[in-house]
Design a protein around this motif. Structure first.
Motif, PDB file in Angstrom:
ATOM      1  N   GLN A   1       0.833  -1.209   0.000  1.00  0.00           N
ATOM      2  CA  GLN A   1       0.000   0.000   0.000  1.00  0.00           C
ATOM      3  C   GLN A   1       0.870   1.263   0.000  1.00  0.00           C
ATOM      4  N   THR A   2       1.861   1.283   0.902  1.00  0.00           N
ATOM      5  CA  THR A   2       2.743   2.441   0.976  1.00  0.00           C
ATOM      6  C   THR A   2       4.173   1.990   1.289  1.00  0.00           C
ATOM      7  N   ALA A   3       5.118   2.882   1.029  1.00  0.00           N
ATOM      8  CA  ALA A   3       6.508   2.651   1.435  1.00  0.00           C
ATOM      9  C   ALA A   3       7.166   4.002   1.677  1.00  0.00           C
ATOM     10  N   GLN A   4       8.102   4.002   2.604  1.00  0.00           N
ATOM     11  CA  GLN A   4       8.874   5.198   2.922  1.00  0.00           C
ATOM     12  C   GLN A   4      10.310   4.778   3.180  1.00  0.00           C
TER      13      GLN A   4
ATOM     14  N   VAL B   1      12.074   9.217   0.268  1.00  0.00           N
ATOM     15  CA  VAL B   1      11.135   8.930  -0.810  1.00  0.00           C
ATOM     16  C   VAL B   1       9.911   8.222  -0.247  1.00  0.00           C
ATOM     17  N   TYR B   2       8.765   8.518  -0.839  1.00  0.00           N
ATOM     18  CA  TYR B   2       7.497   7.931  -0.413  1.00  0.00           C
ATOM     19  C   TYR B   2       6.786   7.342  -1.625  1.00  0.00           C
ATOM     20  N   TYR B   3       6.128   6.205  -1.421  1.00  0.00           N
ATOM     21  CA  TYR B   3       5.329   5.577  -2.463  1.00  0.00           C
ATOM     22  C   TYR B   3       3.938   5.292  -1.899  1.00  0.00           C
ATOM     23  N   ARG B   4       2.968   5.354  -2.781  1.00  0.00           N
ATOM     24  CA  ARG B   4       1.602   5.000  -2.380  1.00  0.00           C
ATOM     25  C   ARG B   4       0.873   4.441  -3.599  1.00  0.00           C
ATOM     26  N   ARG B   5       0.023   3.431  -3.346  1.00  0.00           N
ATOM     27  CA  ARG B   5      -0.757   2.851  -4.427  1.00  0.00           C
ATOM     28  C   ARG B   5      -2.238   2.913  -4.075  1.00  0.00           C
ATOM     29  N   PRO B   6      -2.893   4.029  -4.431  1.00  0.00           N
ATOM     30  CA  PRO B   6      -4.347   4.121  -4.220  1.00  0.00           C
ATOM     31  C   PRO B   6      -5.075   3.449  -5.371  1.00  0.00           C
ATOM     32  N   GLY B   7      -5.682   2.312  -5.119  1.00  0.00           N
ATOM     33  CA  GLY B   7      -6.319   1.554  -6.180  1.00  0.00           C
ATOM     34  C   GLY B   7      -5.290   1.031  -7.161  1.00  0.00           C
ATOM     35  N   LYS B   8      -5.478   1.310  -8.457  1.00  0.00           N
ATOM     36  CA  LYS B   8      -4.533   0.858  -9.471  1.00  0.00           C
ATOM     37  C   LYS B   8      -3.507   1.926  -9.839  1.00  0.00           C
ATOM     38  N   GLU B   9      -3.610   3.090  -9.193  1.00  0.00           N
ATOM     39  CA  GLU B   9      -2.688   4.183  -9.468  1.00  0.00           C
ATOM     40  C   GLU B   9      -1.394   3.999  -8.668  1.00  0.00           C
ATOM     41  N   ILE B  10      -0.357   4.735  -9.066  1.00  0.00           N
ATOM     42  CA  ILE B  10       0.886   4.753  -8.294  1.00  0.00           C
ATOM     43  C   ILE B  10       1.306   6.204  -8.108  1.00  0.00           C
ATOM     44  N   GLU B  11       1.697   6.555  -6.901  1.00  0.00           N
ATOM     45  CA  GLU B  11       2.157   7.902  -6.600  1.00  0.00           C
ATOM     46  C   GLU B  11       3.526   7.819  -5.928  1.00  0.00           C
ATOM     47  N   MET B  12       4.370   8.790  -6.226  1.00  0.00           N
ATOM     48  CA  MET B  12       5.712   8.823  -5.646  1.00  0.00           C
ATOM     49  C   MET B  12       6.107  10.256  -5.340  1.00  0.00           C
ATOM     50  N   MET B  13       6.695  10.465  -4.172  1.00  0.00           N
ATOM     51  CA  MET B  13       7.238  11.773  -3.809  1.00  0.00           C
ATOM     52  C   MET B  13       8.652  11.584  -3.280  1.00  0.00           C
ATOM     53  N   ALA B  14       9.603  12.298  -3.866  1.00  0.00           N
ATOM     54  CA  ALA B  14      10.978  12.288  -3.373  1.00  0.00           C
ATOM     55  C   ALA B  14      11.303  13.678  -2.845  1.00  0.00           C
ATOM     56  N   ASP B  15      11.539  13.768  -1.546  1.00  0.00           N
ATOM     57  CA  ASP B  15      11.962  15.022  -0.934  1.00  0.00           C
ATOM     58  C   ASP B  15      13.485  15.020  -0.842  1.00  0.00           C
ATOM     59  N   ILE B  16      14.118  15.768  -1.733  1.00  0.00           N
ATOM     60  CA  ILE B  16      15.583  15.843  -1.757  1.00  0.00           C
ATOM     61  C   ILE B  16      16.013  16.981  -0.835  1.00  0.00           C
ATOM     62  N   THR B  17      16.898  16.666   0.100  1.00  0.00           N
ATOM     63  CA  THR B  17      17.353  17.666   1.070  1.00  0.00           C
ATOM     64  C   THR B  17      18.798  18.102   0.842  1.00  0.00           C
ATOM     65  N   GLN B  18      19.589  17.270   0.181  1.00  0.00           N
ATOM     66  CA  GLN B  18      20.991  17.598  -0.097  1.00  0.00           C
ATOM     67  C   GLN B  18      21.314  17.245  -1.551  1.00  0.00           C
ATOM     68  N   PRO B  19      22.119  18.061  -2.245  1.00  0.00           N
ATOM     69  CA  PRO B  19      22.777  19.288  -1.782  1.00  0.00           C
ATOM     70  C   PRO B  19      21.850  20.499  -1.764  1.00  0.00           C
ATOM     71  N   ASP B  20      20.787  20.479  -2.573  1.00  0.00           N
ATOM     72  CA  ASP B  20      19.794  21.558  -2.578  1.00  0.00           C
ATOM     73  C   ASP B  20      18.416  20.962  -2.422  1.00  0.00           C
ATOM     74  N   ARG B  21      17.529  21.719  -1.807  1.00  0.00           N
ATOM     75  CA  ARG B  21      16.170  21.224  -1.618  1.00  0.00           C
ATOM     76  C   ARG B  21      15.445  21.156  -2.952  1.00  0.00           C
ATOM     77  N   LYS B  22      14.733  20.047  -3.136  1.00  0.00           N
ATOM     78  CA  LYS B  22      13.979  19.834  -4.362  1.00  0.00           C
ATOM     79  C   LYS B  22      12.932  18.767  -4.075  1.00  0.00           C
ATOM     80  N   SER B  23      11.783  18.882  -4.712  1.00  0.00           N
ATOM     81  CA  SER B  23      10.733  17.875  -4.568  1.00  0.00           C
ATOM     82  C   SER B  23      10.395  17.320  -5.941  1.00  0.00           C
ATOM     83  N   VAL B  24      10.316  15.984  -6.030  1.00  0.00           N
ATOM     84  CA  VAL B  24       9.954  15.327  -7.280  1.00  0.00           C
ATOM     85  C   VAL B  24       8.695  14.501  -7.020  1.00  0.00           C
ATOM     86  N   LEU B  25       7.595  14.901  -7.659  1.00  0.00           N
ATOM     87  CA  LEU B  25       6.307  14.259  -7.422  1.00  0.00           C
ATOM     88  C   LEU B  25       5.798  13.612  -8.708  1.00  0.00           C
ATOM     89  N   TYR B  26       5.413  12.331  -8.590  1.00  0.00           N
ATOM     90  CA  TYR B  26       4.701  11.674  -9.690  1.00  0.00           C
ATOM     91  C   TYR B  26       3.300  11.361  -9.207  1.00  0.00           C
TER      92      TYR B  26
END
Length: 233
Positions: free
Chosen positions: A46-49, A71-96
């Motif tokens: 269902q989820t992973a972190q 990084v975080y993963y979630r599977r709501p139903g048949k969908e897949i979602e991913m969020m990567a919170d990058i803290t080093q060297p610069d802050r950045k967020s990558v969301l699918y």
């Protein structure tokens, strides 16, 4: 005087082939066990972190760029979602999410949006490599071989080699290696080999599967002045 007996070449060849066949059979059985572990993990996923360290090696300059974060993963139903919170060297967020890859850079307050479009299934198959992806799905997209057992950060793993079946993908990644936790059926390390000798090595730690992850995790923390940019206009 002792006599020397020559072993016929044919006998040696038969013995060698027999040993090779046994080794192949053992590897095939080991691979099946790992893929079944992944199938089982995928069925209940269902989820992973996880905390991550991503190393991008560039051969032409012999340099490695390192990014760290969670990084975080979630599977709501048949969908897949991913969020990567990058803290080093610069802050950045990558969301699918919802078929779109979004990259937010707080320093310049800008979001780059990349619609997956016709490549959605292909992109999602990479997102879930070792995190929610099944062994059946793995064999559908890759030629998979068993490379033996290795210990990664005190975790017993099986090393798998993946050769993409798609020629288009092979033009970017000639092969991929996964290190699968033998007890949980999830990936703790990945290596993406590129044709020109570059590679990306991803290491995961503090992995939590099916722990509660809030909805706010899968949202970009933008501002009222954030600029939205799409390469497609």
């Amino acid at each position: 005087m002792r006599q020397r007996f020559a072993i016929p070449a044919g006998v040696v060849l038969i013995a060698a082939l027999s040993l090779f066949s046994r080794a192949q059979s053992a590897n095939s059985a080991a691979l099946d066990n790992v893929l079944k572990k992944m199938d089982s993990a995928s069925a209940s996923f269902q989820t992973a972190q996880a905390d991550f360290v991503w190393d991008q090696y560039q051969k032409v300059v012999d340099e490695t760029d390192t990014q760290k974060g969670t990084v975080y993963y979630r599977r709501p139903g048949k969908e897949i979602e991913m969020m990567a919170d990058i803290t080093q060297p610069d802050r950045k967020s990558v969301l699918y999410k919802d078929g779109k890859l979004q990259v937010y850079q707080p320093k310049i307050d800008q979001v780059m949006v990349y619609p997956a479009g016709a490549n959605r299934n292909e992109l999602e198959s990479y997102l879930v490599l070792g995190f929610g992806g099944s062994g059946v799905d793995l064999k559908r997209s890759f030629d998979v071989s068993y490379e033996g057992e290795e210990t990664v950060d005190n975790i017993a793993t099986a090393k798998l080699q993946l050769i993409p079946k798609s020629e288009k993908i092979r033009n970017n990644f000639s092969k991929i290696f996964l290190w699968i936790d033998l007890s949980r059926g999830i990936s703790v390390q990945q290596k993406f080999m590129q044709t020109q000798g570059d590679y990306r090595l991803a290491k995961y730690s503090a992995i939590r599967v099916n722990a509660k992850v809030g909805n706010d995790v899968f949202q970009l923390k933008t501002t009222s002045k954030t600029k939205i940019v799409s390469p497609r206009g």
